[in-house]
Design an enzyme around this catalytic site. Structure first.
Site: not given
Ligand code: F6P
Length: 549
Positions: A207, A213, A268-269, A354, A385, A514
């Site tokens: 987003k 990452e 995002g979620r 979240e 199990h 972060k």
């Molecule tokens: O670190 C959490 C978060 O902000 C989530 O809410 C989001 O889904 C994810 O990181 C990834 O963010 P982006 O889509 O901006 O890379």
């Protein structure tokens, strides 16, 4: 004045009511009402919710509805659907409902109807996914695409990964999907080792397009592709991006023509319904992706219009509040008896925790009640199990949702009856338990008696029962039903957020880690002994420096 919901009359009444009900066993509730299933189950949008195996009565539901009224649930629901900026800390609407608004009625943000731009992106997704699927989109050396690699994390990973796994039976037979999220080189490295660069398409999903990452994984994948194909021009045929940030995408080196847009009012979620769903559309086809949207839309309409007592997300949300706030149950298990939903609990962890893991109300007042459940779970049959021992004989109250498909995606003789009998047996056993008397009889019938029975065996074999469950049952996990189920949990979370008076659409809690990571990165790279932060952090960092090659 303290306006916490926990100081309301509705809350106080529920507290007293819980004290009365705490000693009542589910056995007694069933014994008192031979039609408890009929009285406490409801069917809508192709999903049956049986909530009869919960520690509640019709009075509980009446009181919970009063709590929802006190919290102004109907008003907040209207605000959600009409695009108000209810995510107030980010000054944004939360309009995932618009992304799946298949009836296409206008929905406005700041006076502008968002539907035309949503429809334009859906059309672009259709064109692109069709071209990958029918082989007209070719890689740099002219070969059709065979591997789709989504690079993203959090909401830009979990939703698409869960849905494509759930709908594997609908995949295009030529295509394989991969999801890279973890920044540990093992994740990308293991996947790259399986790929043919000539037939691989990378989808970089972020987003913000600033997530460390994702950008690092995308950069390494890009370099790998260029090294393999020997030309930077290959990137245009093997990389597309999904983002709200055009400038960052082009700065990264992906042409804006290969970018699929979404908007800041998509959390995002809550984003799998947007262009973030592109890997889903490629794998199952755009018609099926639109069926997923249609299932969610149907649930949204149900949530918007059904009376509270027949409203699936309202009932599930209120039952969630009941256990969390009044029984103080710390966790909630989601147990799919539908192997296709293996990743559903992991997906729900972000959606629930979240969204609801907040310590202050919308107004910034500290809450004096627990908010989010700790959500956990795994496919039911495997769980039996592994961790079900704790559910049956442990000391925690763990409300659980059982998700049961009547039909499997793959009709192997005998399998589905085994799944169904296990699922029904578990909710029955969790509810009923096995009393001391019943256990004695069972041991007698096995020839065990006397001292061995009373002291060595009996206490270990008794089951308290009284563990509450919801059962969600549906015919088969089609794209449409999956859309309904996901939206059901989204709206359940919304109901809980309203009852607790919190904003479910921001996530400031992920920021601190972060920021600290960005200060530790240079310390790791520097040659000198580190003496910042605290002695533990510095000690560990220096230990790494000493021992890494
Ligand atoms: O670190 C959490 C978060 O902000 C989530 O809410 C989001 O889904 C994810 O990181 C990834 O963010 P982006 O889509 O901006 O890379």
């Amino acid at each position: 004045m303290n306006n916490l919901i926990s100081h309301s009359a509705a809350w106080a009444t529920l507290k007293t009511h819980q004290q009365n009900l705490a000693q009542v066993h589910l056995r007694d509730l069933f014994a008192a009402d031979s039609q408890r299933f009929e009285h406490f189950s409801v069917e809508a949008c192709g999903v049956l919710l049986d909530y009869s195996k919960n520690r509640l009565t019709s009075e509980t539901l009446t009181l919970l509805k009063q709590l929802a009224t006190q919290a102004q649930l109907a008003d907040w629901r209207n605000r959600l659907f009409q695009g108000d900026k209810i995510n107030h800390t980010e000054q944004r609407a939360a309009l995932h409902i618009a992304l799946r608004n298949r009836s296409n009625h206008p929905i406005k943000v700041d006076g502008f109807d968002v539907m035309p731009e949503i429809n334009a992106v859906l059309a672009k997704m259709r064109q692109f996914s069709d071209s990958v699927r029918d082989g007209t989109w070719r890689g740099y050396t002219g070969k059709p695409i065979e591997s789709i690699v989504n690079i993203g994390i959090g909401g830009s990973d979990l939703g698409p990964a869960m849905v494509t796994k759930a709908l594997k039976a609908y995949h295009h037979t030529r295509l394989r999907d991969y999801f890279v999220s973890n920044v540990d080189g093992t994740h990308l490295g293991e996947i790259l080792a399986e790929l043919d660069p000539e037939t691989t398409l990378f989808i970089v999903a972020s987003k913000t397009f600033t997530t460390q990452e994702t950008l690092l994984n995308a950069k390494s994948a890009r370099q790998w592709l260029i090294n393999q194909l020997g030309d930077e021009k290959a990137v245009a045929k093997h990389f597309v991006a999904i983002s709200t940030a055009t400038q960052e995408v082009t700065e990264f080196g992906i042409d804006s023509a290969n970018m699929f847009e979404f908007w800041d009012w998509v959390g995002g979620r809550y984003s799998l319904w947007s262009a973030i769903g592109l890997p889903i559309a490629v794998m199952i086809g755009m018609d099926n992706f639109e069926a997923l949207l249609a299932g969610a839309h149907e649930l949204d309409k149900h949530f918007e219009t059904a009376p509270f007592e027949q409203n699936l997300p309202v009932l599930m949300g209120l039952i969630g509040v009941w256990y969390s706030s009044f029984f103080r149950a710390p966790s909630h298990a989601v147990l799919p008896y539908d192997y296709a939903l293996a990743l559903f609990p992991a997906y729900l962890q972000q959606l629930v925790m979240e969204s609801l893991g907040k310590h202050v109300t919308r107004e910034g007042n500290s809450v004096d009640y627990p908010t989010s459940d700790i959500l956990w779970g795994a496919p039911g049959n495997n769980g039996q199990h592994a961790f079900y021992q704790l559910l049956h004989q442990g000391t925690h109250l763990v409300p659980a949702d059982f998700l049961i498909a009547i039909e499997s995606q793959y009709d192997l003789p005998g399998h589905q009856d085994a799944v169904l009998s296990n699922a029904l047996a578990q909710t029955y056993a969790l509810m009923m338990g096995r009393t001391t008397e019943e256990t004695k009889q069972a041991l007698f019938s096995k020839g065990i008696s006397g001292d061995e029975l009373l002291t060595q065996q009996l206490p270990h074999r008794v089951f308290e029962g009284n563990q509450p469950t919801n059962t969600l049952m549906y015919q088969k996990l089609t794209p449409k039903i999956l859309g309904t189920l996901i939206a059901l949990y989204e709206q359940k979370v919304f109901v809980q957020s309203v009852c607790w008076g919190i904003n479910p659409f921001d996530q400031w809690g992920v920021e601190l880690g972060k920021q600290v990571a960005s200060t530790l990165l240079p310390a790791l790279k520097a040659d000198n002994v580190y003496d910042g932060h605290d002695s533990s952090t510095a000690g560990l960092l220096n230990y790494i420096k000493t021992y890494r090659s």
